[in-house]
Design a protein around this motif. Sequence first.
Motif, short mmCIF file in Angstrom:
data_model
loop_
_atom_site.label_atom_id
_atom_site.label_comp_id
_atom_site.label_asym_id
_atom_site.label_seq_id
_atom_site.Cartn_x
_atom_site.Cartn_y
_atom_site.Cartn_z
N UNK A 423 11.33 10.59 -7.36
CA UNK A 423 11.79 11.29 -8.56
C UNK A 423 12.76 10.41 -9.36
N UNK A 424 13.41 9.48 -8.68
CA UNK A 424 14.34 8.57 -9.35
C UNK A 424 13.67 7.23 -9.67
N UNK A 425 12.34 7.26 -9.76
CA UNK A 425 11.61 6.07 -10.20
C UNK A 425 11.66 4.91 -9.25
N UNK A 426 11.83 5.17 -7.95
CA UNK A 426 11.94 4.12 -6.94
C UNK A 426 13.05 3.13 -7.32
N UNK A 427 14.11 3.68 -7.91
CA UNK A 427 15.22 2.85 -8.40
C UNK A 427 15.87 2.08 -7.26
N UNK A 428 16.37 0.88 -7.57
CA UNK A 428 17.05 0.06 -6.58
C UNK A 428 18.56 0.04 -6.80
N UNK A 429 19.07 0.99 -7.63
CA UNK A 429 20.51 1.02 -7.83
C UNK A 429 21.20 1.50 -6.56
N UNK A 430 22.44 1.12 -6.39
CA UNK A 430 23.15 1.33 -5.14
C UNK A 430 23.25 2.81 -4.77
N UNK A 431 23.50 3.68 -5.74
CA UNK A 431 23.66 5.10 -5.46
C UNK A 431 22.36 5.72 -4.93
N UNK A 432 21.25 5.41 -5.62
CA UNK A 432 19.96 5.96 -5.20
C UNK A 432 19.58 5.44 -3.82
N UNK A 433 19.65 4.11 -3.64
CA UNK A 433 19.27 3.53 -2.35
C UNK A 433 20.18 4.03 -1.23
N UNK A 434 21.44 4.23 -1.54
CA UNK A 434 22.37 4.73 -0.52
C UNK A 434 21.98 6.11 -0.04
N UNK A 435 21.60 6.98 -0.99
CA UNK A 435 21.19 8.34 -0.63
C UNK A 435 19.92 8.31 0.21
N UNK A 436 18.95 7.51 -0.23
CA UNK A 436 17.68 7.41 0.48
C UNK A 436 17.89 6.84 1.88
N UNK A 437 18.71 5.79 1.97
CA UNK A 437 18.95 5.15 3.26
C UNK A 437 19.64 6.11 4.24
N UNK A 438 20.56 6.92 3.73
CA UNK A 438 21.25 7.89 4.59
C UNK A 438 20.25 8.89 5.18
N UNK A 439 19.36 9.38 4.34
CA UNK A 439 18.36 10.35 4.81
C UNK A 439 17.41 9.74 5.81
N UNK A 440 16.95 8.52 5.55
CA UNK A 440 16.02 7.85 6.46
C UNK A 440 16.69 7.52 7.79
N UNK A 441 17.95 7.12 7.73
CA UNK A 441 18.69 6.82 8.96
C UNK A 441 18.84 8.08 9.81
N UNK A 442 19.08 9.21 9.14
CA UNK A 442 19.17 10.47 9.86
C UNK A 442 17.83 10.82 10.49
N UNK A 443 16.74 10.51 9.79
CA UNK A 443 15.40 10.82 10.31
C UNK A 443 15.13 10.08 11.61
N UNK A 444 15.45 8.77 11.67
CA UNK A 444 15.18 8.00 12.89
C UNK A 444 16.18 8.36 13.99
#
Length: 547
Positions: A423-444
């Motif tokens: 939904x955020x256009x696969x953005x590579x900005x720090x805020x977006x990636x940080x949110x995505x990385x937090x969720x993925x880290x929680x998943x594993x």
Amino acid sequence: MEALMRIQAIMLSLLPLLWLSGTLVAAGQQDTFEIVGIVRDAQGHGMADASVRLQPQGEQRAEQHTTDAAGRFQFSGLKPALYVLSASTGEKHSNDVSVKGMGGATQRVELRLTGQSKTAAGGSQSTSGKAAEMEFSDVPNFTVAAVTDWTAAGGHGSDAILRTSEALTRDTLHLKPDLKSNATTQHDISEREQRMREAVQKAPGDVNANEELGHFYLNVEQYAQAVAPLQAGYESDHANADNEYALALALARSGNATKAREHLARLLSKRDEPDWQRLNGEVDEKLGDPLGAVRAFERAVKEDPSEENYFAWGTELLQHRAIWQAKDVFEAGVKTHPHSVRLLTALGTALFSAALYDDAAQALCQASDLDSKDLEPYLFMGEVEIASPNPLPCIETKLERFEQQEPTNALANYYYAMAYWKQHGKSSDAETLGRVETLLTQAVKDDPKCSSAYLQLGVIEASQSNFQKASEFYRKAIDADSQSTEAHFRLGVAYDRLGEKDKAAEEFKLHDDLQKQTAAAVDRQRREVKQFLVLVGGSEQDKAAKP
């Protein structure tokens, strides 16, 4: 005379060439086929100036012709393959018709136009409120993978989308009916079972005791256990139709479809009950007769338009690739049973398979709103969001709710991460990636075997040129799922960027080998599925459908 002899000699010398030319022409004619047909309105009149679309399988460009004054059309010089035909004019359009062409043949098709209106779920529904009349023909030629481009309604679909569609179809078949919660515990169930078993042991010939135990096992889905007491009850009282139906159900669900059919034939020879017809359809499907199955399910719906009957009919159509007809059935079912989570979820699958991605999202979001605690719609919308070409409306907020309700559910975190990122256009900005990385880290963390989450963590690192860290995540993805072709490929790329050429070559080879194995397995699965050829009225189509 000499001139005449020279002419004859020349003609004789040309005969082989003429023969060869004729042979090539004939061969060329045998290598192609044609489709001729007519477009009619709801009253059966030929429709002039209607647009007829011919979509070849795969991603080839579609052809489009306009009907003549009598409503007739023709497509010639077609290569043998599977095609999907549809017609439209103004707001009227036909159902899709699949045509398998053989060299040298002429296929005759009739398309019938109907008016359409939008339903609440976002799909289309005939103006009469009923699904269009449909006939089905099980043609052996229609048993091959990728037999049609399921996105023929509005574009071309990739193989990834096709595979997602197939996976969602398989999952749809196993959706359970909406069950009311109750306070019955496993301890209570065990006590009831023990009490009923003791009653049968004391009086083995007691019909009521056997039937009570048999029905108990049916209710807890222990079908093999149900057979013996129900069989004993049937032997004591052959006239009890309800018990014989219960026995047929237990036999069918425990793997003895042949014996179940014998009981159903006996029951249906006396009278026609919707539940019996639905089970008859289930048995026909198990015994390799999908044509008999779909007709039985259709009869069951006409006799009793229950949620269960609609679901059985729609899923039978869906698993045999009659996508548009399954959509129509599910839409009719949702209209009749607007609070059915599984009908809306199944409708979402059919709409996705028809490339109506936004409509699919709306149906799944609506299903999740009916029961926000039901996990199935979330799991479906997660896969739909990942596979769809563009971000879909409503899904991100629903998956956020899923993650908030299930904070330690690996899939809840993974799907929300993917939806948020998309939904955020696969953005590579720090805020977006940080949110995505937090969720993925929680998943594993929640599930160390969540290969897809490891893979996406690697993608994030690679996007920032951290190939050493990316390779570590890719290896974890492979440890969790050694068959992940994408993880092997991306690991190969990471090794290549790190200058480890030998390791890269090894991963690329593993990727290629796995991809071939996966493609072969998918092809075998698809070949096992018999596709319905849907005929929309007309004796000419009946003739064309005969093998």
